[in-house]
Structures are given as C-alpha cells and as structure tokens.
Design a protein around this motif. Structure first.
Motif, PDB file in Angstrom:
ATOM      1  N   VAL A 135       1.027  -1.058   0.438  1.00 47.08           N
ATOM      2  CA  VAL A 135       0.129   0.037   0.258  1.00 47.08           C
ATOM      3  C   VAL A 135       1.351   1.418   0.124  1.00 47.08           C
ATOM      4  CG1 VAL A 135      -1.267   0.993   0.867  1.00 47.08           C
ATOM      5  CG2 VAL A 135      -1.554  -1.298   1.374  1.00 47.08           C
ATOM      6  N   CYS A 136       2.104   1.450   0.640  1.00 54.86           N
ATOM      7  CA  CYS A 136       2.575   2.415   0.873  1.00 54.86           C
ATOM      8  C   CYS A 136       3.409   2.606  -0.259  1.00 54.86           C
ATOM      9  CB  CYS A 136       4.019   2.295   1.778  1.00 54.86           C
ATOM     10  SG  CYS A 136       2.964   2.299   3.954  1.00 54.86           S
ATOM     11  N   GLU A 137       3.665   1.635  -0.705  1.00 56.51           N
ATOM     12  CA  GLU A 137       4.435   1.910  -1.989  1.00 56.51           C
ATOM     13  C   GLU A 137       4.256   2.835  -3.386  1.00 56.51           C
ATOM     14  OE1 GLU A 137       8.448  -0.849  -3.857  1.00 56.51           O
ATOM     15  OE2 GLU A 137       6.220  -2.130  -2.843  1.00 56.51           O
ATOM     16  N   GLU A 175       1.022   3.763  -2.931  1.00 61.44           N
ATOM     17  CA  GLU A 175       0.863   5.725  -2.682  1.00 61.44           C
ATOM     18  C   GLU A 175       2.225   6.374  -2.397  1.00 61.44           C
ATOM     19  OE1 GLU A 175      -0.110   8.924   0.182  1.00 61.44           O
ATOM     20  OE2 GLU A 175       1.866   8.334   0.273  1.00 61.44           O
ATOM     21  N   PHE A 176       3.024   6.027  -2.349  1.00 63.17           N
ATOM     22  CA  PHE A 176       5.047   6.458  -2.710  1.00 63.17           C
ATOM     23  C   PHE A 176       4.845   7.122  -3.940  1.00 63.17           C
ATOM     24  CE2 PHE A 176       9.073   7.564  -3.329  1.00 63.17           C
ATOM     25  CZ  PHE A 176       9.753   8.278  -2.528  1.00 63.17           C
ATOM     26  N   THR A 178       1.554   9.647  -5.705  1.00 63.75           N
ATOM     27  CA  THR A 178       2.031  10.905  -5.243  1.00 63.75           C
ATOM     28  C   THR A 178       3.145  11.531  -5.753  1.00 63.75           C
ATOM     29  OG1 THR A 178       2.684  10.334  -3.388  1.00 63.75           O
ATOM     30  CG2 THR A 178       0.779  11.286  -2.696  1.00 63.75           C
ATOM     31  N   GLY A 179       4.248  10.354  -5.529  1.00 67.44           N
ATOM     32  CA  GLY A 179       5.458  11.007  -6.525  1.00 67.44           C
ATOM     33  C   GLY A 179       5.213  11.060  -8.740  1.00 67.44           C
ATOM     34  N   SER A 196      10.288   7.815  -9.030  1.00 68.60           N
ATOM     35  CA  SER A 196      10.817   7.355  -7.870  1.00 68.60           C
ATOM     36  C   SER A 196      12.487   7.282  -8.998  1.00 68.60           C
ATOM     37  CB  SER A 196      10.435   5.878  -7.536  1.00 68.60           C
ATOM     38  OG  SER A 196      10.643   4.432  -8.617  1.00 68.60           O
TER      39      SER A 196
END
Lengths: 317, 290
Positions: free
Chosen positions: A5-7, A9-10, A13-14, A21
């Motif tokens: 989930v965090c990746e 989201e990252f 938003t990126g 990234s």
C-alpha cells in the motif's frame, strides 16, 4: 505483482508531483541503445536495450509462402512451383482479393517467464501473445507503412512472408514500445532476395502460368520501412499518465493506452489495455503526449538507424 | 591463512568457467564451486579461484544471496500462510517470518492466541516490504527471519532499489541516516541481500535505534499502512540517493555508508535522472575526494 500500500501511495504521489522514484518527470524516458545486424543468419535483426534493463532481440526471416491464411488457393511454398491462375478472375478484383496480391507479416514473441519475476508465468505468456497480435495487426494494415504489395510474387498464390521473431532478454518495464522499436530496426536491416517472375500464356487453354526464380546473391531493401509507425504506450497512474515506466510503476497503473504514431505525427492505431478507465479529456491529452513523444522517437530511431547503416557500410568496405 | 601467497595471487586473478580444470594437483582439497573429476579439480561456476592453504574454492561472479545469521535483510511478503509469512528476499528460496518472531501490537509480554493467527494479514499482507534479521536456517536451507526489535518491521515512505548482494559489505551499521542539508534527511536500509530501502529520514536519528521500553503507540505504528507526508525536495533527495546507489552498483563498487555520501556529493552537479547514465564520471569523482 503484489505491491505494498505504501509503495503504491509513494508512486502515485510521486507521479502527481512530477517526481518519479528514479528522479524522472512524467514524460522523461530512459536512453535506449539500438544495434542492428547482430544475427548474420537472419534476413535482418536488431537489438534494443534500454537503460532501464529492458532488452529485446528481434530477428527477421523472409520466406516464400501463401498470401493470406484464409486464401483458398494456398499453395505450397515450393521455390520453383508453377502455379496457374485463371486470367478471367483478374479482371474483377474485389476487396478480399487485395489481400491475395500482397505479402504478409507474422510476429511471434518469446519470453522466458524468469525474466519477468514480478509477473505470473501464465500472465507473461498471455502478454507475449497480446503484444505479438498488436505488432502483427499494425504491420499488416495499410497504416503499417510497409509496402506489402511489393512483397507479392505471384498474385493469389505466392508472396513473401516476413516472420518477426522477438526474444525478450531483459525486463525493466515498457516492453511493447521497446519490442516495436526493435521490430522497426530489424525491418530496416532486412534484405530480401530478388525474384524474377516469368509469365507465359499457353496457346491452347488461354491460361497464364507463372514461373519465378529467387536469386541467390542479389538482394533488395524492404520497401516502406521508413513509414512504419512507432508505438508510444502511456500508463495511467492515479490521475496522471507516464511514459517508459519502471516495473513498479507498471504494477501501479490501472490502464494503459498504446498509440501508434506515424511519420506525419498522426495516431494510426490505438489500443487500451487494463481494467481502468480514461476520461475523454484525459484521452485527448494522452494522445497529444503520444504525438509529441512519437516525434522525438522517430528522430532518435532515424538517427540510430542511419548510424547503423553508415557503420555497416564501413564494415563491408 | 597464508596471506603473503594470497596477495601475490591477487595480482593475477585466476578466472575459471564451469567445466574448466582448476588444478590437476591432487594435494588440494575440494571447496565450494568445484568438484572432483578423477584426479582433476573442476569448476562448477564462473568465477575467481580462491585458495586458503590446501582448500580450493571458486567464488562465483554472480550468485544468489545466501545469508548468515544476524544479517539485516529487506524483503517483500510473497505469501501469508499458517503461522508464518513467506518473504522474498532474492535468495534461492523464500524466507519464513514466523508469527512467533514478530512484535505484536500491544506490548512484548502479550500472549499469542489463535485470533492473532487469523489476523496475520492485518499486520503484513502480500506485497508489503519489511526489514528483518536472519534468525536461523531451516533444514532445507531457507532462512528464518525475525523482526523482534522496533528497528525492524514494515517499510514506508520510500522506494526500493535492487543491487547485486555481493556489493553490500557486511558492517556494523545497515540502518543509515543521512542529513544531506539542514532539515533534509534520508534513511537508507542496506539489506545484505542487495535490496536497499531508501526513505524519508526521521528527524531524530536516534529513533531508529533500539528502544528498550516500547510504548503501545510505537508497536501500533509498526504495522500502519500510511506514508509520512513527503515534500518535493525530500522526494527528489530520495530519488537522488537511490540513483547514487544504482550508480555505485553499475560501477561494481562496494556500497558503504561513507561512499554513498561521497557519491551523493559528487552527483550534485548532475541532474538526478542522469546519474546512472553518468555513473563512471561520478564514481571517479567520488573516489578522488576520498
């Protein structure tokens, strides 16, 4: 690929803040090296390796075969076969007969599932089939650029069949664009043997028979290569779209739009993949971006192909 | 170990390919990466011949990660099964993270019950990135991990870069904290398996260390699925450090705490997205500043 989930989201938003990234913006691409003529046994070959790790090798084999798979007059691929064609039918050519008067392209993509560890092996197989369909479809169509009429040897029975065999050697995302780029490069490199056709009409029956001979040493370039379009795939991530994605970005993308752009800078084929949706306004924006990127891709490809041509000329001297 | 001999040999590295005879002398013993074919010692991998007294082994140029107990690794949950998670960490087999080897929210002294087993996916689910330590190995060679310290656990607010595991040097510190400019922090977790997690840095560098008296909130936060807010400047810094690590790997240099910082400094005059393409130039400049 399962992404946390965090990746996700990252990544989202990126992309939204135009910093991916790896530090690229949404429309930045990674450099790719084009190398043609690597396989001496093939009629033409090309290897494209992107800085992101995607490496594709394409070999072209030209063979004498029947025009269309559906052709009822499917003849043997014998090199010196004598085939009689009824003269009276020639007079009234219908649309389906146009298919009989030209050559065709067959594409096959091979990828070892171990090269794409982020995907299910079965899914990799499906992906290869999908991509080969796309490439076959584009190259056989009128907008595909190739002069297929020039590949006709005996109308209705014999023509050149161009086999495009692609091998995926490395995966770092953006596979379809790279595959098509390599196919384009390989077709540019392709030489087909010269064919001389002799026509003779028998006095007794009035039938015309053809006899053709494939030259052993004389070859010619494939006609219309420079008009083959380029494919630009846009990956929608969140509310924005990117080109040349990394495997993680591909996994975060719900929907993809592949646009084939021709030399005039116009879209000539569009395919949407994935389960997501695209709003009409964004669709227009995506096609606009594809056009812009397609133009630079054309320029880069032309330069790369020209470099290869100069190098091979120097090699033969 | 016969070091004098070792250094002399270093000057002329002996490369072998699979099937190549390493030596026909029978006085040597068979080590890793070799097998006996009659009188001869034959290589099974492509790599460099290493000799320690009478023992001959071949160190492969490219190898899968096979860790040691105590190694810090970064991995991705690939499967949730009975009482354990399967973790992909780029080794030959997936590692196992036992439910008994993690800190559960609610304090260390809590008893584990069956309901914990049913709620495993709430803690870590497929695709989640974690940092962990190798606790031991099973009979089949797969690793068993543990996250029984607050410095391990779910990874957030950053991205993963993958490098060959042979380039990560085993050292005291694998949890690195960089202050790139005042107020700009980047954390790097240098997994021994070649998975490197680059994330937004915590303001307080000590926070990453072992906290003996963990509070309830800390343990709860351990499994949260929410990224910290990241500014564009921080995001660019994460991307730059990631690219620096990739550039070091591209030039086959060892990735260490000090070298990452040097390379980062050397990279500052180059656009972030062009770092990997210009890796040679940057790494050379970084080496000069040693």
């Amino acid at each position: 690929m399962a992404v946390s989930v965090c990746e996700r989201e990252f990544t989202l938003t990126g992309v939204a803040s135009n910093i991916r990234s790896d530090g690229r913006g949404r429309s930045d691409v990674r450099a790719a090296a084009v190398e043609s003529g690597g396989i001496s046994q093939a009629s033409g070959s090309c290897r494209v390796s992107s800085a992101g790790g995607t490496t594709v090798l394409v070999g072209i084999k030209v063979a004498v075969g029947a025009p269309a798979v559906t052709a009822s007059t499917a003849a043997d691929a014998d090199l010196d076969a004598d085939i009689a064609v009824d003269n009276s039918e020639d007079a009234e050519l219908s649309i389906s007969d146009a298919d009989l008067r030209r050559g065709r392209v067959v594409c096959a993509i091979d990828c070892n599932p171990a090269i794409i560890p982020t995907m299910d092996p079965r899914a990799v197989e499906d992906l290869c089939i999908d991509f080969s369909e796309v490439i076959t479809k584009i190259l056989n169509a009128d907008h595909g650029g190739l002069d297929l009429q020039s590949l006709c040897i005996v109308p209705g029975s014999t023509c050149w069949v161009i086999h495009v065999d692609a091998l995926v050697l490395g995966y770092g995302g953006n596979l379809l664009d790279t595959l098509f780029q390599a196919t384009r490069g390989a077709l540019h490199d392709t030489l087909i043997p010269k064919v001389t056709v002799e026509e003779s009409t028998s006095a007794s029956t009035g039938n015309t028979s053809y006899e053709f001979d494939v030259a052993d040493d004389e070859t010619e370039d494939l006609k219309g290569c420079e008009n083959i379009p380029v494919i630009v795939t846009l990956f929608k991530i969140g509310h924005h779209h990117v080109i040349d994605p990394t495997p993680l970005e591909e996994a975060c993308s719900d929907v993809q739009l592949s646009v084939a752009i021709n030399r005039k800078g116009l879209p000539c084929a569009i395919q949407k993949t994935g389960n997501g949706s695209i709003e009409p306004s964004q669709l227009a924006e995506m096609i606009q971006d594809a056009k812009a990127h397609g133009a630079t891709l054309f320029k880069d490809m032309d330069e790369a192909i020209e470099r290869q041509r100069v190098r091979s000329l120097n090699d033969t001297k | 170990m016969d070091t004098e001999m070792g250094e002399a040999e270093h000057a002329m590295l002996h490369f072998v390919t699979p099937g190549e005879t390493v030596t026909a002398d029978t006085v040597f013993m068979r080590g890793h990466g070799t097998y006996n074919d009659g009188e001869e010692l034959v290589a099974t991998v492509a790599g460099v011949v290493e000799r320690i007294n009478k023992l001959i082994s071949v160190k492969p140029l490219r190898a899968r990660f096979s860790g040691e107990i105590g190694d810090v690794v970064v991995g991705r949950i690939s499967e949730v099964t009975q009482k354990r998670w399967r973790v992909n960490m780029g080794a030959r087999q997936d590692a196992a993270l036992l439910l008994a080897a993690v800190n559960l929210p609610g304090g260390e002294l809590r008893r584990r019950s069956e309901s914990d087993e049913l709620q495993m996916r709430q803690l870590l689910s497929e695709g989640d990135m974690i940092s962990a330590e190798i606790q031991g190995f099973f009979q089949d060679g797969s690793a068993s991990l543990h996250t029984r310290s607050l410095k391990y656990g779910k990874l957030r607010s950053g991205s993963l870069v993958t490098v060959p595991s042979s380039l990560v040097k085993r050292s005291k510190a694998h949890f690195l904290h960089y202050t790139l400019s005042p107020g700009l922090h980047v954390d790097v977790i240098l997994g021994m398996n070649g998975f490197v997690w680059v994330s937004k840095g915590s303001k307080d560098a000590n926070k990453k260390g072992d906290v003996p008296n963990s509070t309830q909130e800390d343990a709860d936060a351990l499994y949260a699925n929410v990224n910290e807010p990241i500014t564009n400047e921080e995001r660019m810094a994460i991307a730059r450090v990631s690219n620096c690590i990739l550039a070091i790997a591209k030039e086959s240099e060892l990735i260490t705490e000090a070298f990452i910082l040097l390379v980062h400094e050397a990279s500052l005059r180059i656009d972030c997205k062009d770092i990997v393409a210009n890796s040679k130039q940057i790494i050379d400049a970084a080496k000069m500043s040693y």
